[in-house]
Design a protein around this motif. Structure first.
Motif, PDB file in Angstrom:
ATOM      1  N   LEU A 233      62.184  31.789  41.089  1.00 58.13           N
ATOM      2  CA  LEU A 233      62.238  30.715  40.283  1.00 58.13           C
ATOM      3  C   LEU A 233      63.521  29.718  40.562  1.00 58.13           C
ATOM      4  O   LEU A 233      63.259  28.553  40.744  1.00 58.13           O
ATOM      5  CB  LEU A 233      62.277  31.129  38.795  1.00 58.13           C
ATOM      6  N   SER A 234      64.493  30.465  40.747  1.00 63.53           N
ATOM      7  CA  SER A 234      65.658  29.728  41.243  1.00 63.53           C
ATOM      8  C   SER A 234      65.599  28.952  42.456  1.00 63.53           C
ATOM      9  O   SER A 234      66.063  27.818  42.557  1.00 63.53           O
ATOM     10  CB  SER A 234      67.048  30.546  41.080  1.00 63.53           C
ATOM     11  N   ARG A 235      65.110  29.587  43.200  1.00 63.03           N
ATOM     12  CA  ARG A 235      64.894  29.082  44.676  1.00 63.03           C
ATOM     13  C   ARG A 235      64.078  27.865  44.647  1.00 63.03           C
ATOM     14  O   ARG A 235      64.279  26.706  45.328  1.00 63.03           O
ATOM     15  CB  ARG A 235      64.299  30.416  45.536  1.00 63.03           C
ATOM     16  N   ALA A 236      62.846  27.880  43.969  1.00 64.12           N
ATOM     17  CA  ALA A 236      61.836  26.656  43.742  1.00 64.12           C
ATOM     18  C   ALA A 236      62.538  25.613  43.097  1.00 64.12           C
ATOM     19  O   ALA A 236      62.506  24.375  43.406  1.00 64.12           O
ATOM     20  CB  ALA A 236      60.702  27.223  43.150  1.00 64.12           C
ATOM     21  N   VAL A 237      63.323  25.947  41.995  1.00 60.53           N
ATOM     22  CA  VAL A 237      64.034  24.751  41.235  1.00 60.53           C
ATOM     23  C   VAL A 237      64.930  24.072  41.942  1.00 60.53           C
ATOM     24  O   VAL A 237      64.955  23.077  42.010  1.00 60.53           O
ATOM     25  CB  VAL A 237      64.621  25.553  39.892  1.00 60.53           C
ATOM     26  N   ARG A 238      65.880  25.090  42.796  1.00 62.89           N
ATOM     27  CA  ARG A 238      66.717  24.424  43.716  1.00 62.89           C
ATOM     28  C   ARG A 238      66.062  23.433  44.633  1.00 62.89           C
ATOM     29  O   ARG A 238      66.770  22.142  44.980  1.00 62.89           O
ATOM     30  CB  ARG A 238      67.763  25.323  44.662  1.00 62.89           C
TER      31      ARG A 238
END
Length: 450
Positions: A233-238
């Motif tokens: 999720l962090s990777r996609a949001v970044r």
């Protein structure tokens, strides 16, 4: 027996005095409330939304409120707690993470809360929700929290909005100059839009990343979004923030260093057969497939968020543990150092069974960028860039190949000493160290199926 009877009598008397004093304070508070409101021309709102917070009055001057928040006042001090009590916080997303965050903010004396969620309480959400009961199933999560919260801290000004955050509701939700916004949303589109809006408006925001499919509470961290790892999720949001909004960082997140223990479950339609989940989405971009969740982890995420916000509002400086995040060149250097050491010691590097990516796992995930001889972090963060020059990977058991499950990170002198000993000697002379290292390497063995 006589002594026991005296003790019981004293306990009973103490309980009686406590009950009487509480009743007295409640009555006194009621009289003072009316008197203060008359003096200040404030109209009491007895009906309406059930909120008894009085505009313009310092909540901590109320005896009951002061007693309820006594431990907070003792911890922060009176003036910092007044800052907390005068603060306005918006919590968006009221599931396992958001409900616990909001609950602890309320119990810590936040004076004004806006609770936002478009969803309803379900039976399956009861394993992780902070306050919901079976009787609450089917009602909006925002309404559920507000009703429970008013019985805990009725002086708080609580507003509940059954809304989905998007461009059309941004002004309604983010106006009013909140002191903090808590993003507890698990949908990428909505999350990215909210974070971008907070940056654009100059609002302080704390974002929760993926809490599902994890089990290790000791690996939860607070850091900039750029430093979050092992979280899809962090990777996609970044990626989306950088691509769509030009935002590189500057957003604080709560995340876990732990790799997810499970993936999204396959979606099955009414027929019981696997189907395309997008055909069943209530709203575009919202997840239909289920991710397994151990209820304790989202609860801890929420508690961590509440702690961070409270200390920030009170002005208490807390030094969070830095995240070890070496760049790829450092891992390449450690990999090359391992190869050269193997060639020097054994005449060949054929027993090196790790590549650079696996070295990254060993250094970062197993040993956290420090010597295996240091059970606690002493020199992390920026200091790691220097200390990595003193570290190398060596075999734990010299009879086995240099694999993921047989490599430890040591300082040069420690490595030299380690290779002059046998494991039986370490086991006998340093049993705690032996057990700790072997348990860590066993975890690597399990994760890689070796």
């Amino acid at each position: 027996m006589e002594e026991r009877a005296k003790c019981l009598a004293l306990l009973g008397a103490g309980a009686l005095v406590g009950s009487v004093s509480t009743i007295f304070l409640l009555k006194l508070r009621a009289r003072r409330t009316v008197k203060q409101c008359e003096e200040k021309g404030v109209e009491l709102n007895i009906t309406g939304n059930g909120n008894s917070r009085m505009a313009g009055l310092d909540l901590l001057s109320d005896e009951i409120v002061s007693e309820q928040l006594k431990r907070n006042i003792q911890f922060f001090g009176l003036e910092p707690q007044q800052k907390v009590t005068a603060s306005y916080v918006v919590v968006i997303g009221l599931g396992g993470v958001g409900s616990h965050a909001a609950s602890m903010l309320l119990r810590s004396g936040i004076g004004k809360l806006l609770l936002v969620d478009f969803d309803q309480v379900s039976v399956s959400s009861l394993n992780r929700h902070a306050v919901a009961t079976r009787a609450d199933v089917g009602i909006p999560k925002a309404q559920c929290l507000k009703e429970h919260f008013l019985s805990i801290f009725p002086e708080c000004q609580i507003e509940a909005k059954v809304l989905l955050y998007d461009a059309s509701t941004e002004e309604e939700i983010l106006s009013g100059h909140p002191d903090f916004v808590l993003d507890c949303i698990d949908n990428i589109d909505t999350k990215v839009a909210l974070l971008a809006a907070c940056v654009r408006r100059g609002l302080k925001v704390l974002s929760a990343t993926g809490a599902g499919a994890r089990a290790d509470p000791t690996r939860i961290r607070i850091a900039d979004l750029r430093q979050s790892t092992n979280d899809p999720l962090s990777r996609a949001v970044r990626h989306r923030l950088r691509r769509d909004h030009g935002i590189e960082g500057g957003i604080t997140v709560v995340f876990s260093l732990e790799k997810p223990k499970a993936k999204l479950l396959p979606f099955k339609g009414p027929s019981g057969e696997e189907e395309n989940p997008s055909d069943y989405q209530i709203l575009p971009g919202f997840r239909v497939r289920i991710i397994p969740v151990l209820g304790t982890i989202p609860a801890i995420f929420g508690q961590v968020m509440a702690s961070y916000v409270l200390t920030q509002l009170a002005g208490l400086q807390v030094q969070t543990e830095p995240i070890v995040n070496l760049d790829i060149d450092h891992y390449r250097m450690l990999h090359q150092r391992l190869i050269e050491h193997e060639e020097s010691l054994y005449g060949t590097a054929l027993q090196v069974q790790v590549d650079v990516e696996e070295v990254m796992f060993v250094v970062k995930e197993l040993w956290h960028g420090r010597s295996a001889r240091e059970p606690f972090a002493k020199d992390v963060g920026r200091g790691m860039w220097r200390s990595v020059n003193e570290l190398m990977l060596v075999r734990w058991d010299q009879e086995k190949p240099a694999s993921v499950a047989n490599l430890i990170l040591l300082k040069f002198k420690e490595a030299e000493e380690h290779e002059s000993r046998v494991l039986e000697d370490i086991k006998e002379r340093e049993p705690e160290y032996f057990v700790r290292v072997t348990s860590i390497l066993k975890r690597a063995e399990l994760e890689f199926g070796l």
